[in-house]
Design an enzyme around this catalytic site. Sequence first.
Site, PDB file in Angstrom:
ATOM      1  N   ASP A   1      -2.232 -10.214   0.709  1.00 44.99           N
ATOM      2  CA  ASP A   1      -1.394  -9.261   0.078  1.00 44.99           C
ATOM      3  C   ASP A   1      -2.231  -8.640  -1.017  1.00 44.99           C
ATOM      4  O   ASP A   1      -2.253  -8.786  -2.149  1.00 44.99           O
ATOM      5  CB  ASP A   1      -0.370  -9.991  -0.792  1.00 44.99           C
ATOM      6  CG  ASP A   1       0.972  -9.046  -1.238  1.00 44.99           C
ATOM      7  OD1 ASP A   1       0.755  -7.933  -1.075  1.00 44.99           O
ATOM      8  OD2 ASP A   1       1.439  -9.737  -2.018  1.00 44.99           O
TER       9      ASP A   1
ATOM     10  N   GLU B   1       0.449  -1.837   4.601  1.00 43.47           N
ATOM     11  CA  GLU B   1       1.188  -0.471   4.526  1.00 43.47           C
ATOM     12  C   GLU B   1       2.375  -0.568   5.399  1.00 43.47           C
ATOM     13  O   GLU B   1       2.258  -0.672   6.622  1.00 43.47           O
ATOM     14  CB  GLU B   1      -0.043   0.664   4.850  1.00 43.47           C
ATOM     15  CG  GLU B   1       0.794   2.008   4.895  1.00 43.47           C
ATOM     16  CD  GLU B   1      -0.332   3.156   5.034  1.00 43.47           C
ATOM     17  OE1 GLU B   1      -0.196   4.220   4.625  1.00 43.47           O
ATOM     18  OE2 GLU B   1      -1.173   2.830   5.828  1.00 43.47           O
TER      19      GLU B   1
ATOM     20  N   HIS C   1       0.796  -1.301  -0.076  1.00 46.63           N
ATOM     21  CA  HIS C   1       0.019  -0.069  -0.107  1.00 46.63           C
ATOM     22  C   HIS C   1       0.840   1.121   0.038  1.00 46.63           C
ATOM     23  O   HIS C   1       1.300   1.743   1.044  1.00 46.63           O
ATOM     24  CB  HIS C   1      -0.984   0.134   1.243  1.00 46.63           C
ATOM     25  CG  HIS C   1      -1.918   1.140   1.509  1.00 46.63           C
ATOM     26  ND1 HIS C   1      -2.908   1.080   0.848  1.00 46.63           N
ATOM     27  CD2 HIS C   1      -1.648   2.335   1.611  1.00 46.63           C
ATOM     28  CE1 HIS C   1      -3.774   2.099   1.271  1.00 46.63           C
ATOM     29  NE2 HIS C   1      -2.899   3.069   1.745  1.00 46.63           N
TER      30      HIS C   1
END
Length: 620
Positions: A563, A572, A515
């Site tokens: 994922d 993230e 992310h």
Amino acid sequence: MSMYGRDPWGGPLEINAADSATDDDRSRNLQDFDRAALSSRALDETQQSWLLGPSEQKKKKKYVDLGCIIVSRKIFVWTVGAILAAGLLAGLITLIVKTVPRHHKPHPPPDNYTLALHKALMFFNAQRSGPLPKHNNVSWRGNSCMKDGLSDAAVHKNLVGGYYDAGDAIKFNFPQSFSLTLLSWSVIEYSAKYEAAGELNHIKEIIKWGTDYLLKTFNSSADSIDKIDAQVGVGDTSGGSTTPNDHYCWMRPEDIDYQRPVYECHSCSDLSAEMAAALAAASIVFKDSKTYSQKLVHGAKTLFKFSRDQRGRYSAGASDPSHFYNSTNYYDEYVWGGAWLYYATGNSSYLQLATTTGIAKHAGAFWEGPDYGVFSWDNKLAGAQVLLSRLRLFLSPGYPYEEMLRTYHNQTSIIMCSYLPVFTSFNRTKGGLIQLNHGRPQPLQYVVNAAFLATLYSDYLEAADTPGWYCGPNFFSTDVLRQFAKTQMDYILGKNPRKMSYVVGFGSHYPRQVHHRGASIPKNRVKYNCKGGWKWRDSKKPNPNTIVGAMVAGPDKHDGFHDVRTNYNYTEPTLAGNAGLVAALVALSGDKSGIDKNTIFSAVPPMFPTPPPPPAPWKP
């Protein structure tokens, strides 16, 4: 009359038979006579040479006068020859050694912690904001947000630089300052390990990039201030807001064209004390650069004074920071910041504040709740207690600090006990990951911090010649702490039920849909606008750019991991998480060489008065 006349001297001229001996015979007779004469008295060498024949005369020895001694010429010649021969032989051997290929025994390959350390540091290069240095070594990044601060009419100051916090482009001073403090702490303790890994200059550049930015966010040349620029950018999208900002839009930082407001705070004790800790710790890292170090110390003093004069939390109310990095207390930052300022300045007033019972109580030093011992960007108490235990272990300042330092030391021992699997303070997943945040998302940032503190405290005890510590009646060796740290870091690096490394680029199986805006959008000379980048956010394909070294948020309490780029709770990375990762990795890397005991105390004066000089020698 004979035909021969008589000798005019009165004798006959004839040669008698008796006189017919040759000259050789007469010489032989003479020599016989001389031998008889020689037996009567001793003659010196010169006299003997007159009398002795050539066949019997001894040869005279020759000598060489070297000034200090006289040696036989024969010995001298042999000695010089031997020396020259030895020199030629040595030269020949050296020539052979230099020219013949050597087959060294190869050095052992770097351990996993060192390999991961190289990668983890690269994450900070990828997070840089502003004009990038030529050696940034992240090909898909470029200069970005070059008008930060200047485009905000209310502020209109240069706030270019610093680090983006995570997968967005917001610059939060609070977690960024904590990250810098943690990185500086790791350098102070383990600079030799960074140097052995070839990363000492790199980590110093990373720290300086951050501290240079922090110095821009307040009047660092003043002795007193009344505000701090706490944040650049906005991320709140609550209420269905469609105003372009750093969370609503999905854009490369290099392409951002929306407004990036600056959030100012006027009573922010937690933020200013944490910033003071970051600058104070960095001043020790850069102590050899006197001018810069002094600049950092002055800024730290100004910030800490502001934190004491204007009390309050920086994220109070419904401010934008409260949605992302909400601070729950500021007394832990008082202890943390006070400890670092004491180490940076040697001023005992900071130590007095850090060991004040009332402040320690408000910081939670006497309260053992469910999150006690969890070291994070919000709560620094566990780290502060380890830091002050160091002072007691090595300098033992005594009264009036001893009572509170002993409390911190005892609490540190309790925290270390809580990390061990034999105790039940924290659960563990089936794969062995400690649940310091009690099963909530994004667990890894807390795990790496605990691994760092455990390894560091183990090294403190060993440096103090202490083999371990007590958990109640039970004694545990320092090796137990290191083993805890290793098992947790090994889990993160791939020794887990999914066989997945949660550090991008380490190993062959790691998250591919991180992310992260910059990593997920290709660098193809196409500028995607605010909504235009959503297609890259929602894509099911791996990121076109690999953000090497990023530690993602991590698995859930069942060791599960998705994922998926859109689920930031799994994928993230953050500055604070990677700072803890770097600190833990360097502490465990290389050989077990331990800490640098003295550098942190370089500004601390002697604990006791210097004895007077001895009296002058007595003169009659």
